[in-house]
Design an enzyme around this catalytic site. Structure first.
Site, mmCIF file in Angstrom:
data_model
loop_
_atom_site.group_PDB
_atom_site.id
_atom_site.type_symbol
_atom_site.label_atom_id
_atom_site.label_comp_id
_atom_site.label_asym_id
_atom_site.label_seq_id
_atom_site.Cartn_x
_atom_site.Cartn_y
_atom_site.Cartn_z
ATOM 1 N N SER A 227 4.531 -0.940 4.292
ATOM 2 C CA SER A 227 4.439 -2.511 5.112
ATOM 3 C C SER A 227 4.725 -3.592 3.843
ATOM 4 O O SER A 227 4.239 -3.665 2.905
ATOM 5 C CB SER A 227 3.556 -2.929 5.454
ATOM 6 O OG SER A 227 3.013 -2.013 6.705
ATOM 7 N N GLN B 142 0.922 -1.284 0.083
ATOM 8 C CA GLN B 142 -0.030 0.051 -0.022
ATOM 9 C C GLN B 142 0.784 1.314 0.041
ATOM 10 O O GLN B 142 1.615 1.405 1.149
ATOM 11 C CB GLN B 142 -0.947 -0.020 1.224
ATOM 12 C CG GLN B 142 -1.717 1.157 1.469
ATOM 13 C CD GLN B 142 -2.378 1.197 2.709
ATOM 14 O OE1 GLN B 142 -2.029 0.753 3.666
ATOM 15 N NE2 GLN B 142 -3.660 1.748 2.814
ATOM 16 N N GLY B 143 0.777 2.047 -1.004
ATOM 17 C CA GLY B 143 1.738 3.239 -1.278
ATOM 18 C C GLY B 143 0.629 4.481 -0.912
ATOM 19 O O GLY B 143 0.288 5.182 -1.762
ATOM 20 N N TYR B 144 0.430 4.526 0.468
ATOM 21 C CA TYR B 144 -0.410 6.134 0.661
ATOM 22 C C TYR B 144 0.679 6.696 1.439
ATOM 23 O O TYR B 144 0.651 8.158 1.006
ATOM 24 C CB TYR B 144 -1.579 5.310 1.671
ATOM 25 C CG TYR B 144 -2.850 5.096 1.127
ATOM 26 C CD1 TYR B 144 -2.969 4.343 -0.055
ATOM 27 C CD2 TYR B 144 -4.014 5.554 1.683
ATOM 28 C CE1 TYR B 144 -4.017 4.246 -0.653
ATOM 29 C CE2 TYR B 144 -5.069 5.218 1.006
ATOM 30 C CZ TYR B 144 -5.156 4.349 -0.202
ATOM 31 O OH TYR B 144 -6.524 3.972 -0.505
ATOM 32 N N GLU C 17 -9.518 -1.072 4.888
ATOM 33 C CA GLU C 17 -8.622 -1.438 5.588
ATOM 34 C C GLU C 17 -8.912 -1.480 7.189
ATOM 35 O O GLU C 17 -8.398 -2.211 7.790
ATOM 36 C CB GLU C 17 -7.289 -0.298 5.427
ATOM 37 C CG GLU C 17 -6.197 -0.634 6.323
ATOM 38 C CD GLU C 17 -5.033 0.555 5.833
ATOM 39 O OE1 GLU C 17 -5.422 1.524 5.190
ATOM 40 O OE2 GLU C 17 -3.905 0.125 6.540
HETATM 41 C C1 LIG Z 1 1.904 -1.001 11.610
HETATM 42 C C2 LIG Z 1 1.893 0.052 10.599
HETATM 43 C C3 LIG Z 1 1.815 -0.344 9.395
HETATM 44 C C4 LIG Z 1 1.589 0.752 8.439
HETATM 45 N N1 LIG Z 1 1.771 0.179 6.982
HETATM 46 C C5 LIG Z 1 1.298 1.301 5.923
HETATM 47 C C6 LIG Z 1 1.400 0.868 4.660
HETATM 48 O O1 LIG Z 1 1.444 -0.394 4.252
HETATM 49 N N2 LIG Z 1 1.234 1.915 3.641
HETATM 50 C C7 LIG Z 1 1.152 3.076 3.976
HETATM 51 O O2 LIG Z 1 1.078 3.818 3.197
HETATM 52 N N3 LIG Z 1 1.115 3.578 5.291
HETATM 53 C C8 LIG Z 1 1.273 2.918 6.314
HETATM 54 N N4 LIG Z 1 1.232 2.957 7.909
HETATM 55 C C9 LIG Z 1 1.547 4.440 8.019
HETATM 56 C C10 LIG Z 1 0.218 5.014 8.662
HETATM 57 O O3 LIG Z 1 -0.890 4.828 7.674
HETATM 58 C C11 LIG Z 1 0.548 6.511 9.011
HETATM 59 O O4 LIG Z 1 1.420 6.150 10.379
HETATM 60 C C12 LIG Z 1 -0.635 6.972 9.638
HETATM 61 O O5 LIG Z 1 -1.444 7.500 8.577
HETATM 62 C C13 LIG Z 1 -0.473 8.136 10.551
HETATM 63 O O6 LIG Z 1 0.388 9.211 9.783
HETATM 64 P P1 LIG Z 1 1.721 9.850 10.614
HETATM 65 O O7 LIG Z 1 2.646 8.637 10.988
HETATM 66 O O8 LIG Z 1 2.353 10.645 9.561
HETATM 67 O O9 LIG Z 1 1.365 10.453 11.796
HETATM 68 P P2 LIG Z 1 0.988 12.222 11.763
HETATM 69 O O10 LIG Z 1 -0.131 12.323 10.872
HETATM 70 O O11 LIG Z 1 2.086 12.924 11.838
HETATM 71 O O12 LIG Z 1 0.341 12.197 13.457
HETATM 72 C C14 LIG Z 1 1.088 12.339 14.647
HETATM 73 C C15 LIG Z 1 -0.045 12.183 15.790
HETATM 74 O O13 LIG Z 1 -0.850 13.532 15.738
HETATM 75 C C16 LIG Z 1 -2.212 13.096 15.523
HETATM 76 N N5 LIG Z 1 -3.262 14.033 14.762
HETATM 77 C C17 LIG Z 1 -2.653 14.398 13.368
HETATM 78 N N6 LIG Z 1 -3.654 14.932 12.758
HETATM 79 C C18 LIG Z 1 -4.679 15.095 13.585
HETATM 80 C C19 LIG Z 1 -6.147 15.717 13.611
HETATM 81 N N7 LIG Z 1 -6.586 16.401 12.709
HETATM 82 N N8 LIG Z 1 -6.825 15.631 14.846
HETATM 83 C C20 LIG Z 1 -6.141 14.907 15.783
HETATM 84 N N9 LIG Z 1 -4.997 14.267 15.840
HETATM 85 C C21 LIG Z 1 -4.245 14.556 14.948
HETATM 86 C C22 LIG Z 1 -2.295 11.702 15.052
HETATM 87 O O14 LIG Z 1 -3.567 11.151 15.642
HETATM 88 C C23 LIG Z 1 -1.103 11.153 15.714
HETATM 89 O O15 LIG Z 1 -1.260 10.766 17.038
HETATM 90 C C24 LIG Z 1 1.475 2.106 8.601
HETATM 91 C C25 LIG Z 1 1.760 2.439 9.919
HETATM 92 C C26 LIG Z 1 1.765 1.439 11.042
HETATM 93 C C27 LIG Z 1 1.972 1.909 12.630
#
Ligand SMILES: Cc1cc2nc3c(=O)[nH]c(=O)nc-3n(C[C@H](O)[C@H](O)[C@H](O)COP(=O)(O)OP(=O)(O)OC[C@H]3O[C@@H](n4cnc5c(N)ncnc54)[C@H](O)[C@@H]3O)c2cc1C
Length: 390
Positions: free
Chosen positions: A162, A127-129, A245
């Protein structure tokens, strides 16, 4: 008993190898793909048997390798598989996420090309999100695809992909209009990871291993026909896929495997009296936890039935949020009950079952981040379920 239940029960009894009826160690998870690994030959036998029945994707049309079951039959099948203690035959982002949106938004050519290889475990998708500057604020993504007439030219970077190092293809969100408002300039593209210009770099975690990768696109040529849905219309597909998902994080439950009963861990820790956990307060705590898990299960079932009927919706944010809490609470309880035995990461000094519990606990930490964090899902619930203002 319904004819279908009897049929499913008989077939499972005849085809499910004994070694597939127990908890699944991580290294035996059947992900399929071009370079599959099946350390236990029974895993492959079980997968092949399920594929032959179309039961790796029970509700998908038989034209694409599914079994064409209706939602009620699919539920019966799932119940019978659970009753028999069967491991899932296939773990697959293709099955859980890409397939359902291809069925809805793909062209006939795309469905015929991509779905059967998902059902048959021949193609492993990732998944490339997420991008370094686009996680929760996913629509800020910068990876771009330029129209070069006969192909798309893709440049940019994804992160937290992942298993990209083990996958064959990636479904990716790309920016196709740099000037449009951010949600309106995104498209959904399917990219073969073997295309020149794609490079994948594993991200090493503190544990020494990593399921995560950074994925780079450097002048990657992608055929025009690999775009799913309309140009600049990818955000709708992106959101729908996220709902699938979220539902699957709940249903499959990474870190939430309950093959070891928490009651048994408790009896081991504090002993038992008349077959019950010896400590009354602990008994009550476990009963409360089990009730919560049961409520999450029933609600997850509801979303599953709705999804099998093509109606996956915002309820997935509710079950994703609640199941992340349930998995994490279960892990906390398990590790607490294991005491010092729960402090191992690897090594012969620890029992394999205990190590498994510790790893599940650690894995469950990611549940409240992946597929949309708990905070983001609470936002969705407050706006889209409860109708609260921004
Ligand atoms: C086990 C695992 C597998 C994953 N696999 C994939 C994958 O295969 N492909 C892929 O593309 N991604 C993957 N991810 C990434 C995942 O989708 C992102 O980590 C997630 O969307 C959060 O983005 P971020 O890490 O940039 O955190 P941020 O967006 O920087 O958030 C940091 C913190 O701020 C909070 N926050 C941010 N905005 C708001 C808001 N508007 N209101 C309240 N709180 C807020 C968040 O809840 C979080 O606690 C994976 C992550 C994990 C942990």
């Amino acid at each position: 008993m319904s004819d279908f239940r009897q049929l499913a029960r008989d077939w499972i009894a005849a085809n499910l190898p004994a070694s597939i009826r127990i908890a699944m160690p991580e290294e035996e998870i059947p992900w399929g793909g071009r370079k599959p690994t099946y350390p236990n030959p029974d895993t492959k036998a079980w997968l092949d048997a399920m594929i032959a029945q179309g039961w790796t994707a029970p509700t998908w049309p038989s034209a694409y390798g599914g079994a064409g079951l209706d939602a009620a039959q699919a539920m019966i099948l799932q119940e019978e598989l659970q009753r028999a203690g069967a491991r899932p035959a296939l773990f697959s982002f293709g099955l859980w996420m890409l397939g359902p949106v291809l069925l809805e938004y793909g062209t006939d050519e795309q469905k015929a090309r991509f779905l059967p290889s998902i059902v048959r475990a021949e193609t492993r998708w990732c998944q490339g999100y997420s991008e370094p500057g686009a996680g929760s604020d996913l629509a800020s993504l910068r990876t771009r695809a330029e129209d070069k007439g006969d192909h798309w030219l893709v440049n940019g970077q994804k992160i937290w992909t992942s298993y990209a190092d083990k996958a064959d293809w990636i479904f990716a969100l790309v920016r196709t209009d740099m000037d449009a408002p951010k949600h309106l300039g995104i498209s959904f593209l399917l990219i073969d990871l073997q295309t020149p210009g794609v490079s994948v770099r594993p991200i090493e975690l503190i544990s020494g291993s990593s399921p995560f990768c950074e994925t780079f696109f450097d002048d990657v040529k992608v055929p025009k026909e690999n775009m799913v849905g309309p140009l600049n219309g990818g955000w709708t597909i992106a959101k729908k896929l996220l709902q699938y998902e979220r539902q699957n994080v709940s249903a499959v439950g990474f870190g939430g495997d309950r093959s070891v009963r928490i009651e048994d861990l408790a009896k081991r820790a504090v002993g038992e009296v008349d077959g019950r956990i010896a400590d009354g307060a602990l008994r009550a705590r476990i009963a409360r936890h089990n009730l919560y898990e049961r409520a999450v299960d029933v609600t997850t079932r509801r979303t599953q039935i709705a999804a099998d009927s093509g109606d996956v919706g915002v309820l997935t944010s509710v079950v994703k949020y609640a199941s992340a809490k349930a998995h994490q609470a279960r892990g906390e309880l398990a590790v607490e009950l294991l005491g010092l035995d729960g402090l191992g990461w690897s090594g012969d000094n620890f029992d394999a079952g205990d190590l498994n519990e510790t790893r599940k606990w650690l894995r469950s930490k990611g549940n409240s981040i992946e597929g949309g964090t708990s905070e983001i899902n609470l936002n969705v619930i407050s706006k889209r379920v409860l109708g609260l203002p921004d």
